[in-house]
Design an enzyme around this catalytic site. Structure first.
Site, PDB file in Angstrom:
ATOM      1  N   HIS A 110       0.799  -1.232   0.000  1.00  0.00           N
ATOM      2  CA  HIS A 110       0.000   0.000   0.000  1.00  0.00           C
ATOM      3  C   HIS A 110       0.826   1.275   0.000  1.00  0.00           C
ATOM      4  O   HIS A 110       0.281   2.368  -0.021  1.00  0.00           O
ATOM      5  CB  HIS A 110      -0.915   0.041   1.230  1.00  0.00           C
ATOM      6  CG  HIS A 110      -0.184   0.335   2.505  1.00  0.00           C
ATOM      7  ND1 HIS A 110       0.530  -0.626   3.174  1.00  0.00           N
ATOM      8  CD2 HIS A 110      -0.022   1.477   3.209  1.00  0.00           C
ATOM      9  CE1 HIS A 110       1.089  -0.081   4.245  1.00  0.00           C
ATOM     10  NE2 HIS A 110       0.776   1.201   4.292  1.00  0.00           N
TER      11      HIS A 110
HETATM   12  C1  UD1 Z   1      -1.556   5.669   6.333  1.00  0.00           C
HETATM   13  C2  UD1 Z   1      -0.181   6.043   6.872  1.00  0.00           C
HETATM   14  C3  UD1 Z   1       0.796   4.907   6.624  1.00  0.00           C
HETATM   15  C4  UD1 Z   1       0.271   3.601   7.169  1.00  0.00           C
HETATM   16  C5  UD1 Z   1      -1.109   3.348   6.588  1.00  0.00           C
HETATM   17  C6  UD1 Z   1      -1.699   2.061   7.119  1.00  0.00           C
HETATM   18  C7  UD1 Z   1       0.294   8.466   6.746  1.00  0.00           C
HETATM   19  C8  UD1 Z   1       1.127   9.478   6.081  1.00  0.00           C
HETATM   20  N1  UD1 Z   1       0.364   7.231   6.223  1.00  0.00           N
HETATM   21  O1  UD1 Z   1      -1.434   5.589   4.919  1.00  0.00           O
HETATM   22  O2  UD1 Z   1       2.011   5.201   7.292  1.00  0.00           O
HETATM   23  O3  UD1 Z   1       1.141   2.551   6.802  1.00  0.00           O
HETATM   24  O4  UD1 Z   1      -1.961   4.447   6.910  1.00  0.00           O
HETATM   25  O5  UD1 Z   1      -2.916   1.777   6.579  1.00  0.00           O
HETATM   26  O6  UD1 Z   1      -0.376   8.754   7.716  1.00  0.00           O
HETATM   27  N2  UD1 Z   1      -9.111   5.093   2.793  1.00  0.00           N
HETATM   28  C9  UD1 Z   1     -10.334   4.476   2.828  1.00  0.00           C
HETATM   29  N3  UD1 Z   1     -10.836   4.150   4.057  1.00  0.00           N
HETATM   30  C10 UD1 Z   1     -10.205   4.417   5.214  1.00  0.00           C
HETATM   31  C11 UD1 Z   1      -8.955   5.061   5.156  1.00  0.00           C
HETATM   32  C12 UD1 Z   1      -8.419   5.379   3.940  1.00  0.00           C
HETATM   33  O7  UD1 Z   1     -10.951   4.195   1.833  1.00  0.00           O
HETATM   34  O8  UD1 Z   1     -10.740   4.079   6.291  1.00  0.00           O
HETATM   35  C13 UD1 Z   1      -8.517   5.407   1.481  1.00  0.00           C
HETATM   36  C14 UD1 Z   1      -8.846   6.795   1.015  1.00  0.00           C
HETATM   37  O9  UD1 Z   1      -9.043   6.766  -0.337  1.00  0.00           O
HETATM   38  C15 UD1 Z   1      -7.576   7.567   1.334  1.00  0.00           C
HETATM   39  C16 UD1 Z   1      -6.506   6.500   1.108  1.00  0.00           C
HETATM   40  O10 UD1 Z   1      -7.124   5.289   1.537  1.00  0.00           O
HETATM   41  O11 UD1 Z   1      -7.423   8.681   0.525  1.00  0.00           O
HETATM   42  C17 UD1 Z   1      -5.255   6.720   1.879  1.00  0.00           C
HETATM   43  O12 UD1 Z   1      -5.527   6.895   3.283  1.00  0.00           O
HETATM   44  P1  UD1 Z   1      -4.550   7.797   4.178  1.00  0.00           P
HETATM   45  O13 UD1 Z   1      -4.928   7.761   5.586  1.00  0.00           O
HETATM   46  O14 UD1 Z   1      -4.421   9.127   3.538  1.00  0.00           O
HETATM   47  O15 UD1 Z   1      -3.131   7.116   3.988  1.00  0.00           O
HETATM   48  P2  UD1 Z   1      -2.724   5.556   3.982  1.00  0.00           P
HETATM   49  O16 UD1 Z   1      -2.260   5.217   2.629  1.00  0.00           O
HETATM   50  O17 UD1 Z   1      -3.785   4.714   4.595  1.00  0.00           O
END
Ligand code: UD1
Length: 365
Positions: free
Chosen positions: A208
């Site tokens: 991811h």
């Molecule tokens: C975040 C952390 C990363 C960690 C990861 C674990 C930061 C900078 N990164 O990255 O270190 O390894 O979490 O999962 O904080 N989304 C959903 N549902 C959710 C959450 C996210 O659909 O409940 C999708 C959304 O489209 C969002 C994307 O995932 O834009 C990314 O989520 P985000 O929290 O921005 O970063 P992660 O890639 O999850």
């Protein structure tokens, strides 16, 4: 003496298993008011709620509901909402864990409100400033009063950055506390039967990190890697929403379908732990999984150029591998033939890190 109010912040999936044992250790002590603040960085049932249920975490005392966004948007939203909480609650300490955007956002707020910050998992450094988490780690550590390190490299990095010795505490790994506590429960899950994999050799895969999934070229390599691995053994790939979204947006979703490739939605804590323990090999770009496989002594191939968790390589089962399907398959085949590692486990990864942290925060002993 008045009760000490400790606010622990969770935001994203890897935070929940770190705060659960700490909250428990704090609750067991007299004179502590331990509260959980959930920023809502992760909000889906399978990215958040299932973890609260399975880890026995109570409903958060405060839910900020910030959701997704760019780094600046997300960080700013957490800061604005968390500042109100700090004004209202006047905590004695704010505990942050790991390296996600919620970690750095709440550290900045607490520091500016002159509330001491305790950083759990301090001092880890990949040396790679293109990783958003590396910025979050550096800033959080700089602002923290209590720095709780999981491995010796963390202590060394902090010293090299000029952090005073008395602030640094080598306590072990709270994520391993959760693993130790829930391992038996995980072993009883039916996920292997559900997937038709009981007794089978399979690879467990997660991917991811933005550098591996956000652009078409690396993501196409991830797809190829999955397909090539699936020619050799079953591949179970519970995909993060970021990865699932990119697969669709970049037109690669169908290409990952192959016999033996099980593309799944994200799994809960117990099912994932169950699959990890029984896997022949784990292929990942996660931080925490490098550590969990080291503890479980399961071979792990980490598809990254660096790691902030070097003890998983020097004393564990982890190996860094480039994102090249041919190389990954070769390394996986090689590792399959190996007996499980016998290096033992890193120092203080013993299920008691949270107790050590609680004792330090409360000035015991
Ligand atoms: C975040 C952390 C990363 C960690 C990861 C674990 C930061 C900078 N990164 O990255 O270190 O390894 O979490 O999962 O904080 N989304 C959903 N549902 C959710 C959450 C996210 O659909 O409940 C999708 C959304 O489209 C969002 C994307 O995932 O834009 C990314 O989520 P985000 O929290 O921005 O970063 P992660 O890639 O999850």
């Amino acid at each position: 003496m008045s009760r000490r109010k400790i606010l622990s912040v969770v935001g994203a999936r890897p935070n929940f298993m770190k705060v659960a044992p700490l909250h428990r250790a704090l609750e067991e002590r007299e004179g502590v008011d331990s509260q959980i603040v959930h920023t809502g960085q992760h909000y889906d049932e399978e990215m958040s709620d299932v973890f609260f249920r399975q880890l026995g975490l109570p409903e958060p005392d405060v839910y900020l509901g910030v959701g997704s966004g760019t780094h600046a948007e997300q960080t700013a939203r957490v800061m604005t909402a968390f500042e109100e909480v700090v004004f209202e609650e006047e905590p004695d300490v704010v505990v942050v864990v790991g390296d996600v955007n919620s970690t750095v956002a709440c550290s900045l707020v607490a520091d500016k409100c002159q509330v001491p910050v305790a950083h759990v998992e301090a001092g880890l450094r990949s040396g790679d400033r293109t990783m958003p988490e590396e910025t979050n780690r550096i800033v959080t550590d700089r602002l923290s009063e209590y720095l709780f390190a999981t491995e010796p490299s963390g202590v060394e990095n902090l010293r090299a950055e000029g952090i005073a010795d008395e602030k640094i505490h080598f306590v072990g790994n709270v994520m391993i506390d959760s693993l130790v506590q829930f391992r038996k429960k995980a072993q009883q899950r039916s996920i292997l039967e559900d997937l038709g994999l009981s007794g089978a050799d399979y690879a467990l895969m997660t991917m991811h990190r933005p550098s591996n999934v956000d652009q078409k070229e690396p993501l196409a390599e991830v797809v190829q890697m999955t397909r090539r691995l699936a020619e050799e053994l079953d591949v179970v790939f519970p995909a993060h929403p970021r990865t699932q979204n990119r697969l669709k947006e970049l037109g690669l979703r169908e290409q990952i379908e192959a016999p033996g490739a099980h593309l799944l939605d994200p799994l809960g804590y117990l099912d994932f732990l169950c699959l990890m323990e029984e896997a022949a090999v784990v292929v990942t770009d996660s931080g925490g999984i490098q550590e969990e496989t080291t503890f479980l002594q399961v071979p792990c191939l980490t598809i990254r150029e660096n790691t902030e968790r070097p003890v998983t390589i020097t004393q564990g089962t982890n190996e860094l591998v480039t994102l090249d399907p041919k190389v990954v398959v070769e390394r996986a085949e090689d590792r399959l033939g190996q007996v499980r590692a016998t290096n033992g486990r890193p120092d203080k990864w013993d299920g008691h890190a949270a107790e050590r942290i609680a004792a330090i925060l409360l000035g015991e002993g």
